[in-house]
Design a protein around this motif. Structure first.
Motif, short mmCIF file in Angstrom:
data_model
loop_
_atom_site.label_atom_id
_atom_site.label_comp_id
_atom_site.label_asym_id
_atom_site.label_seq_id
_atom_site.Cartn_x
_atom_site.Cartn_y
_atom_site.Cartn_z
N ALA A 1 -3.92 1.01 -2.74
CA ALA A 1 -3.47 -0.37 -2.70
C ALA A 1 -2.47 -0.63 -3.81
CB ALA A 1 -4.67 -1.32 -2.83
N HIS B 1 -6.69 -4.91 3.60
CA HIS B 1 -6.99 -3.59 4.17
C HIS B 1 -6.95 -3.63 5.69
CE1 HIS B 1 -9.22 -2.06 0.32
NE2 HIS B 1 -7.95 -2.36 0.10
N ALA C 1 0.85 -1.19 0.00
CA ALA C 1 0.00 0.00 0.00
C ALA C 1 0.88 1.23 0.00
CB ALA C 1 -0.94 0.01 1.21
#
Length: 202
Positions: free
Chosen positions: A142, A158, A126
């Motif tokens: 991302a 995430h 990320a």
């Protein structure tokens, strides 16, 4: 963790258990410990005894002052150079969360966000798109970690990134993910056995 919480005091070392490691084999987690302390204080408050609640809050404050003073002394003794244990301490997730909690961490928020992303980059890449220091909102983009692209896999990635950020940079109040645009499909190449209508003949 909020200013109301503090990590629980460490238990006395047990034989065969490395110091800094929980007896059940899992290192303490700052986020989980903070929620546990908040839960205990809330349960005490619900009992309706203000004196008990106030005493509990005071106990937490005293422990924070004590541990904070100890951490400040440690950071003083390890110095400010690149040699010695200081770099390793700043890379440690648990140590970092304690230093930030007591306002003792020498690095700024942006640097610690970078450390958080580096700590999970091999599994979940990320990049920072933008950080608003006034609101605490962090926008992330991302990266390509070689996953299958499934929604469930993306959600897990995430969550892992956000958990790392919460430990290294608790100033971040929320994380927003940039949505990647759909990749345009390549133009369809029409193949015909005959030349197009209107094409000239040699």
């Amino acid at each position: 963790m909020t200013a109301r919480t503090v990590t629980a005091p460490a238990a006395a070392p047990q034989a065969g258990v490395p110091q800094g490691t929980a007896s059940h084999g899992t290192a303490p987690n700052a986020e989980a410990t903070g929620r546990r302390v908040e839960d205990v204080l809330d349960r005490l408050a619900q009992r309706g005894d203000r004196e008990v609640g106030a005493a509990a809050e005071e106990l937490v404050s005293v422990l924070m002052d004590f541990y904070g003073a100890g951490l400040a002394r440690i950071m003083h003794h390890v110095g400010t150079g690149d040699d010695g244990p200081r770099p390793a301490l700043l890379r440690d997730e648990l140590v970092t969360s304690l230093l930030v909690l007591h306002d003792l961490h020498p690095e700024d928020t942006a640097t610690r966000i970078g450390r958080a992303l580096d700590s999970v980059r091999r599994q979940h890449a990320a990049e920072v798109a933008e950080f608003d220091a006034d609101t605490g909102v962090l926008r992330l983009r991302a990266g390509d970690s070689g996953g299958c692209g499934c929604p469930s896999t993306a959600d897990q990635a995430h969550q892992a990134v956000e958990a790392a950020v919460s430990c290294y940079a608790p100033e971040v109040t929320s994380v927003q993910w940039e949505t990647t645009g759909a990749t345009p499909e390549p133009a369809l190449l029409q193949i015909s056995r005959r030349p197009p209508t209107g094409a000239g003949t040699p």
